[in-house]
Design a protein around this motif. Structure first.
Motif, PDB file in Angstrom:
ATOM      1  N   GLN A  60       0.934  -1.090   0.561  1.00 40.08           N
ATOM      2  CA  GLN A  60      -0.067   0.053   0.269  1.00 40.08           C
ATOM      3  C   GLN A  60       0.564   1.205  -0.052  1.00 40.08           C
ATOM      4  O   GLN A  60       2.068   1.358   0.513  1.00 40.08           O
ATOM      5  CB  GLN A  60      -0.639   0.029   1.454  1.00 40.08           C
ATOM      6  CG  GLN A  60      -2.086   1.021   1.376  1.00 40.08           C
ATOM      7  CD  GLN A  60      -3.084   0.777   2.423  1.00 40.08           C
ATOM      8  OE1 GLN A  60      -3.488   0.134   2.743  1.00 40.08           O
ATOM      9  NE2 GLN A  60      -3.210   1.950   3.620  1.00 40.08           N
ATOM     10  N   ALA A  61       0.364   2.577  -0.638  1.00 37.29           N
ATOM     11  CA  ALA A  61       0.959   4.021  -0.502  1.00 37.29           C
ATOM     12  C   ALA A  61       0.632   4.882  -0.418  1.00 37.29           C
ATOM     13  O   ALA A  61      -0.108   4.746  -0.753  1.00 37.29           O
ATOM     14  CB  ALA A  61       1.615   3.179  -2.216  1.00 37.29           C
ATOM     15  N   ASN A  62       0.625   5.623   1.036  1.00 35.94           N
ATOM     16  CA  ASN A  62      -0.616   6.245   1.477  1.00 35.94           C
ATOM     17  C   ASN A  62       0.449   8.117   0.540  1.00 35.94           C
ATOM     18  O   ASN A  62       1.745   7.729   1.162  1.00 35.94           O
ATOM     19  CB  ASN A  62       0.009   6.119   2.823  1.00 35.94           C
ATOM     20  CG  ASN A  62      -0.888   5.251   2.990  1.00 35.94           C
ATOM     21  OD1 ASN A  62      -1.584   4.619   2.172  1.00 35.94           O
ATOM     22  ND2 ASN A  62      -0.313   4.165   4.004  1.00 35.94           N
ATOM     23  N   PHE A  97      -0.594  -7.887  12.442  1.00 35.90           N
ATOM     24  CA  PHE A  97      -0.757  -6.763  11.466  1.00 35.90           C
ATOM     25  C   PHE A  97       0.567  -5.705  11.444  1.00 35.90           C
ATOM     26  O   PHE A  97       0.499  -4.279  10.623  1.00 35.90           O
ATOM     27  CB  PHE A  97      -2.125  -6.142  11.189  1.00 35.90           C
ATOM     28  CG  PHE A  97      -2.869  -7.426  11.216  1.00 35.90           C
ATOM     29  CD1 PHE A  97      -3.259  -7.835   9.721  1.00 35.90           C
ATOM     30  CD2 PHE A  97      -3.850  -7.325  12.084  1.00 35.90           C
ATOM     31  CE1 PHE A  97      -4.058  -8.462   9.724  1.00 35.90           C
ATOM     32  CE2 PHE A  97      -4.637  -8.968  12.396  1.00 35.90           C
ATOM     33  CZ  PHE A  97      -5.203  -9.223  11.291  1.00 35.90           C
ATOM     34  N   GLY A  98       1.168  -6.001  12.340  1.00 32.86           N
ATOM     35  CA  GLY A  98       2.838  -4.735  12.206  1.00 32.86           C
ATOM     36  C   GLY A  98       3.086  -4.636  10.646  1.00 32.86           C
ATOM     37  O   GLY A  98       3.120  -4.923   9.958  1.00 32.86           O
ATOM     38  N   GLU A  99       3.234  -3.404  10.565  1.00 33.32           N
ATOM     39  CA  GLU A  99       4.125  -2.644   9.208  1.00 33.32           C
ATOM     40  C   GLU A  99       5.344  -2.193   9.251  1.00 33.32           C
ATOM     41  O   GLU A  99       5.942  -1.419  10.212  1.00 33.32           O
ATOM     42  CB  GLU A  99       2.826  -1.591   8.810  1.00 33.32           C
ATOM     43  CG  GLU A  99       2.756  -0.541   9.275  1.00 33.32           C
ATOM     44  CD  GLU A  99       1.200   0.392   9.288  1.00 33.32           C
ATOM     45  OE1 GLU A  99       1.266  -0.299   7.654  1.00 33.32           O
ATOM     46  OE2 GLU A  99       1.158   1.172   9.608  1.00 33.32           O
ATOM     47  N   SER A 100       6.152  -2.238   7.793  1.00 32.52           N
ATOM     48  CA  SER A 100       7.454  -0.959   8.239  1.00 32.52           C
ATOM     49  C   SER A 100       6.661  -0.370   7.163  1.00 32.52           C
ATOM     50  O   SER A 100       5.408  -0.599   6.266  1.00 32.52           O
ATOM     51  CB  SER A 100       8.223  -2.037   6.979  1.00 32.52           C
ATOM     52  OG  SER A 100       8.331  -3.551   7.821  1.00 32.52           O
ATOM     53  N   PHE A 155      -1.315  -3.970   5.195  1.00 26.76           N
ATOM     54  CA  PHE A 155      -2.945  -3.341   4.276  1.00 26.76           C
ATOM     55  C   PHE A 155      -3.611  -2.565   6.236  1.00 26.76           C
ATOM     56  O   PHE A 155      -3.198  -3.390   6.939  1.00 26.76           O
ATOM     57  CB  PHE A 155      -3.613  -4.092   4.303  1.00 26.76           C
ATOM     58  CG  PHE A 155      -3.644  -4.759   2.909  1.00 26.76           C
ATOM     59  CD1 PHE A 155      -3.547  -4.215   1.683  1.00 26.76           C
ATOM     60  CD2 PHE A 155      -3.474  -5.645   2.861  1.00 26.76           C
ATOM     61  CE1 PHE A 155      -3.702  -4.188   0.384  1.00 26.76           C
ATOM     62  CE2 PHE A 155      -2.676  -6.699   0.975  1.00 26.76           C
ATOM     63  CZ  PHE A 155      -2.503  -5.883  -0.318  1.00 26.76           C
ATOM     64  N   TYR A 156      -3.902  -1.310   5.753  1.00 20.05           N
ATOM     65  CA  TYR A 156      -3.903  -1.172   7.483  1.00 20.05           C
ATOM     66  C   TYR A 156      -5.115  -2.145   8.109  1.00 20.05           C
ATOM     67  O   TYR A 156      -6.278  -1.916   6.946  1.00 20.05           O
ATOM     68  CB  TYR A 156      -4.900   0.299   6.709  1.00 20.05           C
ATOM     69  CG  TYR A 156      -6.263   1.032   7.979  1.00 20.05           C
ATOM     70  CD1 TYR A 156      -5.385   1.271   9.142  1.00 20.05           C
ATOM     71  CD2 TYR A 156      -6.854   1.171   7.961  1.00 20.05           C
ATOM     72  CE1 TYR A 156      -6.084   1.797   9.602  1.00 20.05           C
ATOM     73  CE2 TYR A 156      -8.054   2.076   8.763  1.00 20.05           C
ATOM     74  CZ  TYR A 156      -6.781   2.180  10.155  1.00 20.05           C
ATOM     75  OH  TYR A 156      -7.455   3.155  11.108  1.00 20.05           O
TER      76      TYR A 156
END
Length: 180
Positions: free
Chosen positions: A46-48, A68-71, A137-138
């Motif tokens: 995903q790009a925000n 759901f940890g994200e880098s 993903f969020y």
């Protein structure tokens, strides 16, 4: 790209290696092979983009809880920000420690934020845009927030915030019972 690991293990400042000529320069801002060589998560899903009208807009401190940890790969594409990350990995030698990095559109500098870190920024100019690529993903039920002014972190922001969302204003302190 030029990767500089920070004192917080796994977090990197990434500068674009510029090939310059009369036209300007060319450089890579992402390469899966180079990220992989540094042990960084390359699974961007995903790009925000965040547009911020006013200098002093503070967003943070945000993260997603496992599984759901994200880098994140963060870059300022217009204006300037002071970007802050806090190590929230309880088993880390740098737990609760933070770093801040100025990211500007002119510098093309980026910050790689590993999983297990809370992230936030304050805008240093009006009409500042920030883009970030994320590896999850969020997931609203995995979202966690920490107070930007929590004494447990003692973040030294370069300016006082003038705009903070109602949601970010009510994040609990780290040592409180409930984390939002």
């Amino acid at each position: 790209m030029i990767f500089t690991e920070t004192e917080l293990k796994g977090a990197f400042i990434i500068d674009v290696k510029r090939l310059e000529d009369d036209r300007g320069f060319f450089g890579r801002s992402y390469c899966a092979n180079e990220f992989k060589e540094h042990g960084l998560n390359i699974n961007v899903v995903q790009a925000n983009v965040s547009h911020n009208k006013q200098r002093g807009t503070l967003r943070g401190m945000h993260m997603q809880q496992d599984p759901f940890g994200e880098s994140k790969l963060v870059r300022c594409t217009r204006g300037a920000i002071y970007d802050v990350i806090v190590d929230m990995r309880s088993d880390s030698a740098t737990y609760k420690q933070w770093i801040g990095v100025e990211l500007t559109a002119d510098s093309f500098r980026m910050l790689y934020v590993p999983e297990g870190f809370a992230h936030g920024f304050i805008t240093l100019e009006d009409n500042t845009d920030v883009t970030y690529q994320v590896t999850q993903f969020y997931t609203p039920q995995a979202e966690r927030g920490y107070r930007w002014d929590d004494p447990a972190f003692n973040i030294q922001w370069p300016i006082e915030p003038v705009v903070i969302s109602p949601k970010d204003q009510v994040h609990p302190l780290l040592n409180s019972e409930q984390l939002v």
